[in-house]
Scaffold this motif. Structure first.
Motif, PDB file in Angstrom:
ATOM      1  N   SER A 122       0.833  -1.204   0.000  1.00 63.96           N
ATOM      2  CA  SER A 122       0.000   0.000   0.000  1.00 63.96           C
ATOM      3  C   SER A 122       0.866   1.252   0.000  1.00 63.96           C
ATOM      4  N   MET A 123       0.356   2.325  -0.647  1.00 58.90           N
ATOM      5  CA  MET A 123       1.149   3.539  -0.833  1.00 58.90           C
ATOM      6  C   MET A 123       0.240   4.749  -0.968  1.00 58.90           C
ATOM      7  N   SER A 124       0.840   5.930  -0.875  1.00 59.28           N
ATOM      8  CA  SER A 124       0.216   7.222  -1.213  1.00 59.28           C
ATOM      9  C   SER A 124      -1.130   7.467  -0.526  1.00 59.28           C
ATOM     10  N   PRO A 125      -1.236   7.290   0.792  1.00 55.98           N
ATOM     11  CA  PRO A 125      -2.541   7.473   1.431  1.00 55.98           C
ATOM     12  C   PRO A 125      -2.969   8.937   1.512  1.00 55.98           C
ATOM     13  N   ALA A 126      -4.277   9.158   1.444  1.00 51.97           N
ATOM     14  CA  ALA A 126      -4.889  10.469   1.680  1.00 51.97           C
ATOM     15  C   ALA A 126      -6.179  10.229   2.461  1.00 51.97           C
ATOM     16  N   TYR A 127      -6.601  11.236   3.230  1.00 54.99           N
ATOM     17  CA  TYR A 127      -7.721  11.054   4.152  1.00 54.99           C
ATOM     18  C   TYR A 127      -8.639  12.268   4.138  1.00 54.99           C
ATOM     19  N   TRP A 128      -9.897  12.049   4.544  1.00 59.45           N
ATOM     20  CA  TRP A 128     -10.813  13.152   4.810  1.00 59.45           C
ATOM     21  C   TRP A 128     -11.655  12.813   6.031  1.00 59.45           C
ATOM     22  N   LEU A 129     -12.116  13.837   6.707  1.00 59.63           N
ATOM     23  CA  LEU A 129     -12.994  13.684   7.868  1.00 59.63           C
ATOM     24  C   LEU A 129     -14.150  14.668   7.763  1.00 59.63           C
ATOM     25  N   SER A 130     -15.347  14.236   8.153  1.00 57.65           N
ATOM     26  CA  SER A 130     -16.497  15.131   8.199  1.00 57.65           C
ATOM     27  C   SER A 130     -16.321  16.121   9.356  1.00 57.65           C
ATOM     28  N   SER A 131     -17.108  17.174   9.357  1.00 55.44           N
ATOM     29  CA  SER A 131     -16.969  18.216  10.385  1.00 55.44           C
ATOM     30  C   SER A 131     -17.240  17.683  11.783  1.00 55.44           C
ATOM     31  N   ASP A 132     -18.127  16.684  11.913  1.00 54.09           N
ATOM     32  CA  ASP A 132     -18.406  16.119  13.232  1.00 54.09           C
ATOM     33  C   ASP A 132     -17.487  14.933  13.556  1.00 54.09           C
ATOM     34  N   GLU A 133     -16.594  14.601  12.639  1.00 52.76           N
ATOM     35  CA  GLU A 133     -15.607  13.524  12.807  1.00 52.76           C
ATOM     36  C   GLU A 133     -16.258  12.156  13.044  1.00 52.76           C
ATOM     37  N   ARG A 134     -17.466  11.968  12.575  1.00 52.41           N
ATOM     38  CA  ARG A 134     -18.130  10.666  12.691  1.00 52.41           C
ATOM     39  C   ARG A 134     -18.068   9.865  11.399  1.00 52.41           C
ATOM     40  N   THR A 135     -17.660  10.530  10.306  1.00 51.96           N
ATOM     41  CA  THR A 135     -17.500   9.868   9.014  1.00 51.96           C
ATOM     42  C   THR A 135     -16.175  10.328   8.415  1.00 51.96           C
ATOM     43  N   GLY A 136     -15.505   9.408   7.757  1.00 52.98           N
ATOM     44  CA  GLY A 136     -14.246   9.765   7.123  1.00 52.98           C
ATOM     45  C   GLY A 136     -13.896   8.761   6.044  1.00 52.98           C
ATOM     46  N   GLY A 137     -12.872   9.075   5.288  1.00 52.95           N
ATOM     47  CA  GLY A 137     -12.504   8.190   4.196  1.00 52.95           C
ATOM     48  C   GLY A 137     -11.012   8.190   3.926  1.00 52.95           C
ATOM     49  N   MET A 138     -10.606   7.220   3.145  1.00 55.26           N
ATOM     50  CA  MET A 138      -9.202   7.044   2.800  1.00 55.26           C
ATOM     51  C   MET A 138      -9.098   6.657   1.335  1.00 55.26           C
TER      52      MET A 138
END
Length: 484
Positions: free
Chosen positions: A36-52
């Protein structure tokens, strides 16, 4: 939810998949193993949902007629995680093939004769953000140091032990003996035409704390590179590059408030085809007697998780800028700053490579790189799990990555059915500074470490996104949730 929580959930899926595939290799004589390589992430404003979103080089090992082959499948893994009343779980996940390189034969070697055992997985993931980050940094610092200056990484406990199959170190016990073994291997490198006998890079980890909070366990997918160059003066035509997919299983302990390596085992899982290696063509650092290994990271204060996520996302933006012809946008957003702190050295030609010391020079370099871009002729820069630390007095953040880069050489192709890819293991050393409230990449350093034999690509017949998609652009990241 923090971005480490997302990393843990996706890593658990990833490592379970590796276990399944290794079992299939043993049972069926075919399987896939991934890095695995090159990870990126996001988080919702309430930090209850996120992604990679991350990439993988997936090595498909199989038998066709009477020949055993290995082909690289370049893939993109994405997931969305959601926190419910009881736990964090993966809500959506997809793992798509972008393109597939031409297979490489194993020759007389049979990888199925020796498939390693995967360790039990620590699935709880209950380490605090600070501890998780410190352990991840510690383990990756081991590989970043590459057998040099290891004294501060290991525990002083009498039962501290290291087993590394690739280095023929079978349960070396005690910090002193472990360090002596490292020194011995570095001496052997000098007689190996100065070529590296050990270079390891890692992917997504699984890390779990014990109930006492004074010890922890980690699992890191690992790719090992070793060069067989023989005695000084031996014929370069006989040099070989050995690549091994492995797993690092480590127990850590806390000593005087700092995490240390207590018991570590680097276990081979499956070999990749051996290929010729030489260091007298394209520049790479291995084999250069006047190019000592640089230890860039030491035990220092680490950034908070929000900052670390931002830094990792900046590197992913560089990756996507290369793939989508958007490097100008990248430098304008992440390098152009009011204090005019700009430095870039992509050391492709060793000591003769010119340094770029102002934004205008970097801009010209980037424009030249962008002119080489053509849609569908993707180039892959693929940094692995980093070490991120603050510099002295917290004036900057230093990030180091290993990168497996595959550059599309369309101008050298005789046909679309046989496009060469120039492949290097690179080392990134980047400095980030906060200016006017934003993080900027103020010092960009990249150096080729090991040159691999060219990969070959058949664009006409390759399976995957490259031939199924109606667009010539590389897919945007975070498709499951929309571009972030």
């Amino acid at each position: 939810m923090k971005y480490f929580d997302i990393e843990h959930e996706v890593a658990a899926y990833f490592h379970k998949y590796q276990q399944i595939e290794l079992h299939q290799m043993k049972m069926c004589g075919e399987g896939r193993i991934s890095m695995s390589m090159s990870p990126a992430y996001w988080l919702s404003s309430d930090e209850r949902t996120g992604g990679m979103s991350c990439d993988t080089y997936t090595y498909h090992i199989y038998k066709e007629r009477e020949e055993i082959l290995c082909k690289v499948e370049v893939k993109r893994l994405e997931a969305v995680c959601r926190e419910n009343e009881h736990a964090l779980e993966i809500e959506k996940i997809q793992w798509d093939t972008i393109q597939v390189m031409k297979p490489v034969p194993y020759g007389r070697n049979n990888p199925f004769e020796k498939i390693g055992e995967y360790p039990d997985l620590p699935l709880k993931g209950n380490a605090s953000d600070k501890d998780y980050f410190a352990i991840r940094n510690l383990q990756n610092m081991f590989f970043e140091h590459r057998l040099h200056e290891m004294e501060k990484l290991f525990s002083v406990k009498e039962d501290t032990v290291l087993t590394a199959e690739c280095l023929k170190m079978n349960a070396v016990c005690g910090k002193k003996k472990i360090l002596e073994s490292f020194a011995g291997w570095l001496e052997k490198e000098q007689k190996n035409n100065h070529c590296y006998l050990f270079l390891g890079i890692t992917g997504m980890p699984l890390i779990e704390m014990t109930e006492t909070g004074e010890s922890a366990k980690g699992i890191f997918m690992t790719q090992i590179y070793q060069i067989k160059a023989g005695l000084l003066g031996s014929d370069v035509d006989n040099w070989r590059l050995v690549r091994t997919m492995a797993v690092t299983e480590t127990e850590y302990c806390r000593e005087a408030g700092e995490w240390k390596i207590h018991k570590m085992k680097i276990q081979n899982l499956a070999s990749l085809p051996e290929t010729p290696y030489r260091n007298d063509g394209r520049y790479d650092k291995s084999g250069m007697s006047d190019e000592p290994w640089d230890v860039n990271q030491v035990m220092r204060c680490q950034p908070d998780t929000e900052t670390a996520m931002e830094i990792e996302n900046i590197i992913n933006r560089w990756v996507y800028g290369c793939r989508r012809g958007a490097l100008r946008e990248f430098i304008e957003k992440y390098m152009k700053n009011s204090e005019q702190k700009n430095h870039m050295l992509i050391r492709s030609f060793g000591k003769t490579t010119p340094e770029l010391n102002d934004y205008e020079a970097i801009e010209r370099k980037i424009d030249d790189m962008t002119q080489q871009y053509r849609e569908r002729f993707f180039t892959f820069h693929a940094p692995t799990t980093p070490v991120l630390t603050y510099g002295p007095k917290k004036k900057y953040i230093l990030g180091t990555w290993f990168d497996t880069a595959a550059t599309n050489l369309r101008s050298m192709a005789e046909s679309l059915e046989d496009i060469p890819y120039m492949v290097f293991v690179n080392k990134y050393v980047h400095k980030f500074e906060k200016i006017d409230g934003h993080w900027y990449l103020t010092d960009f350093y990249c150096e080729p470490i090991i040159s691999l034999q060219d990969w070959r690509f058949d664009m006409v017949h390759s399976k995957g996104y490259i031939n199924a998609s109606k667009t010539g652009k590389y897919p945007k990241r975070f498709e499951l949730q929309g571009e972030k």
